[in-house]
Design a protein around this motif. Structure first.
Motif, PDB file in Angstrom:
ATOM      1  N   SER B 107      36.723  36.165  26.700  1.00 36.77           N
ATOM      2  CA  SER B 107      36.444  35.422  27.935  1.00 36.77           C
ATOM      3  C   SER B 107      35.473  34.281  27.657  1.00 36.77           C
ATOM      4  O   SER B 107      35.674  33.147  28.103  1.00 36.77           O
ATOM      5  CB  SER B 107      35.804  36.334  28.991  1.00 36.77           C
ATOM      6  OG  SER B 107      36.575  37.479  29.216  1.00 36.77           O
ATOM      7  N   PHE B 145      40.148  41.138  33.547  1.00 35.20           N
ATOM      8  CA  PHE B 145      41.267  40.943  34.484  1.00 35.20           C
ATOM      9  C   PHE B 145      40.727  40.640  35.886  1.00 35.20           C
ATOM     10  O   PHE B 145      41.205  39.734  36.565  1.00 35.20           O
ATOM     11  CB  PHE B 145      42.154  42.194  34.547  1.00 35.20           C
ATOM     12  CG  PHE B 145      42.824  42.575  33.246  1.00 35.20           C
ATOM     13  CD1 PHE B 145      42.925  41.666  32.194  1.00 35.20           C
ATOM     14  CD2 PHE B 145      43.372  43.845  33.070  1.00 35.20           C
ATOM     15  CE1 PHE B 145      43.547  42.030  30.993  1.00 35.20           C
ATOM     16  CE2 PHE B 145      43.996  44.211  31.884  1.00 35.20           C
ATOM     17  CZ  PHE B 145      44.075  43.310  30.845  1.00 35.20           C
ATOM     18  N   ARG B 147      38.015  39.246  36.670  1.00 33.62           N
ATOM     19  CA  ARG B 147      37.436  37.891  36.696  1.00 33.62           C
ATOM     20  C   ARG B 147      38.478  36.802  36.529  1.00 33.62           C
ATOM     21  O   ARG B 147      38.145  35.631  36.468  1.00 33.62           O
ATOM     22  CB  ARG B 147      36.384  37.750  35.578  1.00 33.62           C
ATOM     23  CG  ARG B 147      35.116  38.544  35.749  1.00 33.62           C
ATOM     24  CD  ARG B 147      34.060  38.056  34.752  1.00 33.62           C
ATOM     25  NE  ARG B 147      34.608  37.996  33.399  1.00 33.62           N
ATOM     26  CZ  ARG B 147      34.491  38.957  32.493  1.00 33.62           C
ATOM     27  NH1 ARG B 147      33.814  40.049  32.767  1.00 33.62           N
ATOM     28  NH2 ARG B 147      35.037  38.828  31.300  1.00 33.62           N
ATOM     29  N   GLN B 148      39.739  37.206  36.362  1.00 36.42           N
ATOM     30  CA  GLN B 148      40.845  36.246  36.230  1.00 36.42           C
ATOM     31  C   GLN B 148      40.660  35.299  35.036  1.00 36.42           C
ATOM     32  O   GLN B 148      40.887  34.094  35.124  1.00 36.42           O
ATOM     33  CB  GLN B 148      41.005  35.423  37.535  1.00 36.42           C
ATOM     34  CG  GLN B 148      41.481  36.259  38.709  1.00 36.42           C
ATOM     35  CD  GLN B 148      42.949  36.698  38.549  1.00 36.42           C
ATOM     36  OE1 GLN B 148      43.853  35.882  38.547  1.00 36.42           O
ATOM     37  NE2 GLN B 148      43.141  37.997  38.390  1.00 36.42           N
ATOM     38  N   GLU B 149      40.230  35.868  33.922  1.00 34.78           N
ATOM     39  CA  GLU B 149      40.066  35.062  32.720  1.00 34.78           C
ATOM     40  C   GLU B 149      41.437  34.624  32.212  1.00 34.78           C
ATOM     41  O   GLU B 149      42.379  35.417  32.219  1.00 34.78           O
ATOM     42  CB  GLU B 149      39.351  35.863  31.620  1.00 34.78           C
ATOM     43  CG  GLU B 149      38.003  36.435  32.015  1.00 34.78           C
ATOM     44  CD  GLU B 149      36.903  35.396  32.166  1.00 34.78           C
ATOM     45  OE1 GLU B 149      37.118  34.226  31.780  1.00 34.78           O
ATOM     46  OE2 GLU B 149      35.825  35.773  32.674  1.00 34.78           O
ATOM     47  N   LYS B 150      41.511  33.406  31.716  1.00 35.15           N
ATOM     48  CA  LYS B 150      42.822  32.888  31.298  1.00 35.15           C
ATOM     49  C   LYS B 150      43.099  33.250  29.835  1.00 35.15           C
ATOM     50  O   LYS B 150      43.189  32.382  28.966  1.00 35.15           O
ATOM     51  CB  LYS B 150      42.864  31.385  31.511  1.00 35.15           C
ATOM     52  CG  LYS B 150      42.869  31.031  32.997  1.00 35.15           C
ATOM     53  CD  LYS B 150      42.866  29.541  33.167  1.00 35.15           C
ATOM     54  CE  LYS B 150      43.370  29.158  34.536  1.00 35.15           C
ATOM     55  NZ  LYS B 150      43.335  27.713  34.731  1.00 35.15           N
ATOM     56  N   GLY B 200      44.892  42.601  38.508  1.00 37.70           N
ATOM     57  CA  GLY B 200      45.020  41.151  38.680  1.00 37.70           C
ATOM     58  C   GLY B 200      45.738  40.399  37.579  1.00 37.70           C
ATOM     59  O   GLY B 200      45.716  39.167  37.559  1.00 37.70           O
ATOM     60  N   CYS B 201      46.382  41.098  36.640  1.00 42.12           N
ATOM     61  CA  CYS B 201      47.144  40.374  35.619  1.00 42.12           C
ATOM     62  C   CYS B 201      48.382  39.744  36.262  1.00 42.12           C
ATOM     63  O   CYS B 201      48.999  40.325  37.141  1.00 42.12           O
ATOM     64  CB  CYS B 201      47.571  41.304  34.489  1.00 42.12           C
ATOM     65  SG  CYS B 201      46.247  41.628  33.346  1.00 42.12           S
ATOM     66  N   HIS B 202      48.725  38.565  35.799  1.00 48.15           N
ATOM     67  CA  HIS B 202      49.844  37.840  36.400  1.00 48.15           C
ATOM     68  C   HIS B 202      51.155  38.035  35.664  1.00 48.15           C
ATOM     69  O   HIS B 202      52.225  37.767  36.177  1.00 48.15           O
ATOM     70  CB  HIS B 202      49.500  36.341  36.475  1.00 48.15           C
ATOM     71  CG  HIS B 202      48.433  36.089  37.469  1.00 48.15           C
ATOM     72  ND1 HIS B 202      48.681  35.802  38.786  1.00 48.15           N
ATOM     73  CD2 HIS B 202      47.074  36.142  37.350  1.00 48.15           C
ATOM     74  CE1 HIS B 202      47.542  35.656  39.439  1.00 48.15           C
ATOM     75  NE2 HIS B 202      46.553  35.864  38.585  1.00 48.15           N
ATOM     76  N   GLY B 230      46.273  32.889  34.905  1.00 50.71           N
ATOM     77  CA  GLY B 230      45.198  33.887  34.762  1.00 50.71           C
ATOM     78  C   GLY B 230      45.573  34.942  33.737  1.00 50.71           C
ATOM     79  O   GLY B 230      46.487  34.740  32.942  1.00 50.71           O
ATOM     80  N   THR B 232      46.894  37.912  31.351  1.00 51.30           N
ATOM     81  CA  THR B 232      48.211  38.512  31.124  1.00 51.30           C
ATOM     82  C   THR B 232      48.037  39.661  30.141  1.00 51.30           C
ATOM     83  O   THR B 232      47.094  39.673  29.349  1.00 51.30           O
ATOM     84  CB  THR B 232      49.211  37.479  30.557  1.00 51.30           C
ATOM     85  OG1 THR B 232      48.677  36.913  29.354  1.00 51.30           O
ATOM     86  CG2 THR B 232      49.475  36.368  31.560  1.00 51.30           C
ATOM     87  N   SER B 270      53.709  37.854  38.663  1.00 52.31           N
ATOM     88  CA  SER B 270      53.261  37.456  39.999  1.00 52.31           C
ATOM     89  C   SER B 270      54.075  36.221  40.404  1.00 52.31           C
ATOM     90  O   SER B 270      54.767  35.626  39.563  1.00 52.31           O
ATOM     91  CB  SER B 270      51.764  37.119  39.972  1.00 52.31           C
ATOM     92  OG  SER B 270      51.558  35.935  39.208  1.00 52.31           O
TER      93      SER B 270
END
Ligand SMILES: Cc1ncc(C[n+]2csc(CCOP(=O)(O)OP(=O)(O)O)c2C)c(N)n1
Ligand code: SF4
Ligand SMILES: [Mg+2]
Lengths: 189, 286
Positions: B107, B145, B147-150, B200-202, B230, B232, B270
């Motif tokens: 991250s 996940f 925190r929606q880290e890319k 929250g994984c896309h 975000g 995966t 998603s």
């Protein structure tokens, strides 16, 4: 660095515990003495011209064409090897290699002594090796071998080499080649 | 990193070993269409490995490294385990953080790279074992996940702590016995792919590495979605043939059995991920 190896292993960084530090800007380190750059260059050339199997170990910073300075230095290193009658063995990356390295063709910072032993190298120049790996390799060489090490560093130098030249850029390499040619003549070679 | 790092100065090329010259001349750089079909022809980014002979993790490595769309600008974050001995052999930047911390470190790296190189695409990919991802490191995995880290996280699930000699992990199925878990696992296998979706994984995929082309597809999708949307997650079954008592040539057979049951191919996207994947398909990149 106080004297030539083999010094054996020490739990401490050898040269620093003996009070040897890198030279100040504009100066060079020869064994444990701070000297003028020109004096150190002459002695370095002499070591390379008189000791057995002199070898230059170029590192990633000069082997790869990642900027203009690196391209210039590569040409000068080739010329330097010709003047000194030295072999070139690359330290092309720092990955440990399994099952083993080919000591005739490469040197690896994790066991540089293998290349020195195999080729019976008694004088060498490190150039373009990133500092942290040069430090490790130079310590191992001094611990395990009697090779006379010379570090041509583009930053602050390495107290574990027998001769340390610091802030070495393309024009400094040109100066070293000029001095090496003079020394070679004086030695009648 | 830049491809220039692999360009050898002409004057010194004659001194370089063939494998390094090949990295410059025969590896696939700067081509997002690279993939597992290059394997027989192109120079691979992993030279040798230190895994057991026939370990499916080695196949997973080869397929993943062949499929990265942007290897020259990819940072791989790994963790301690059988795989960690392979990372020093691969020709990309890798970072080895403390066991279990890999998603936290990834991250940070991703954020700094976005700040430092705003005009460049830099992919950060975590590759870690099931112990590191689902057990000791579960906190860091899930928090990244949330925190929606890319970043893309790839778990090599061999259902055991293999490198330390066979303790059960969160990913071990109920009842399974290992050398250092002789009583058998008491609880169910953690359904990490489902936790990844809920956290929250896309893009999430679960599969074995029996099909190279499938691995390529999921790796590319996961990386493209991570870049734009975000986190995966890819869950790969890479059985530890040593710990389950198979021969070196039986890894593929084992994976094919599991293809039909607990590692049956599963994929989640998603809505935002679907958009990205559709776009990449139109661009011919998937
Ligand atoms: C902080 C820390 N805790 C524990 C360990 C010990 N350790 C080394 S490898 C390993 C097991 C790794 O298991 P897994 O992540 O499943 O990878 P595998 O070896 O199965 O591929 C452990 C617990 C360590 N190296 N560091
Ligand atoms: S112990 Fe198992 S996971 Fe580790 S390298 Fe060997 S077969 Fe692969
Ligand atoms: Mg494991």
């Amino acid at each position: 660095m106080a004297k030539l190896g083999p010094s054996g292993y020490s739990p401490y960084p050898v040269a620093v515990t003996e009070g040897v530090l890198t030279p100040p800007p504009g100066k060079a380190l020869m064994f444990n003495e701070i000297v003028d750059e020109e004096t150190a260059m002459r002695e370095a050339a002499k070591a390379m011209l008189t000791r057995e199997n002199p070898t230059i170990f170029p590192g990633p910073q000069v082997l790869y064409a990642w900027n203009e300075e690196a391209k210039k230095k590569a040409k000068l290193i080739k010329e330097m090897a010709e003047v000194l009658g030295a072999k070139i063995i690359p330290m092309y990356d720092y990955r440990p290699k399994y099952p083993k390295i080919d000591p005739e063709k490469e040197i690896n910072p994790n066991h540089p002594n293998l290349t020195i032993w195999h080729n019976k190298i008694k004088a060498c120049i490190f150039i373009g090796v990133h500092c942290h790996y040069a430090n490790v390799a130079l310590k191992i060489i001094r611990a395990e071998t009697d090779c006379f090490t010379i570090a041509m560093c583009s930053l602050a130098g390495h107290e574990d080499a027998m001769i340390t030249l610091r802030d070495q850029h393309a024009e400094d390499l040109e100066k070293f080649i000029r001095i090496a040619k003079e020394v070679k003549k004086e030695l009648g070679k | 990193m830049s491809v220039k790092i692999f360009k050898i100065n002409e004057e010194l090329k004659e001194y370089m070993p063939q494998e390094i010259v090949d990295l410059e001349e025969k590896a696939t750089w700067g081509n997002p269409k690279r993939g597992v079909m290059d394997l027989p022809y192109a120079k691979e980014l992993v030279e040798e490995h230190s895994l057991c002979a026939g370990c499916p993790e080695s196949a997973a490595f080869r397929y993943i490294l062949a499929s990265l769309p942007n290897p020259e600008d990819t940072i791989i974050v790994n963790s301690t385990g059988c795989t960690s001995l392979v990372f020093p052999h691969i020709a990309l930047h890798t970072v080895h953080p403390l066991f279990g911390n890999q998603n936290a470190v990834a991250s940070g790296i991703k954020r700094v790279l976005e700040w430092r190189f705003p005009d460049k695409v830099k992919d950060v990919v975590v590759i870690a074992g099931d112990g590191a991802t689902i057990d000791i490191g579960l906190d860091c995995t899930l928090q990244s996940f949330f925190r929606q880290e890319k970043i893309t996280t790839i778990c090599f699930d061999n259902e055991v702590y293999a490198n330390t000699g066979g303790q059960d992990s969160g990913a071990t199925p109920k009842g399974m016995e290992f050398k250092m878990a002789p009583g058998g696992k008491q609880w169910d296998k953690v359904p990490m792919w489902q936790l990844a979706i809920d956290s929250g994984c896309h893009y999430v995929a679960r599969l074995t590495v029996s099909s190279p082309k499938k691995v390529e597809q999921v790796v590319k999708k996961a990386i493209y979605v991570a870049r734009e949307v975000g986190p995966t997650y890819i869950h790969l079954y890479t059985p530890c043939i040593l710990e389950i008592g198979l021969n070196a040539d039986q890894g593929l057979w084992e994976m094919r059995q599991r293809d039909k049951e607990r590692f049956k191919f599963f994929e989640y996207m998603s809505d935002e991920a679907k958009e990205v994947i559709k776009k990449k398909k139109e661009e011919g990149l998937l």
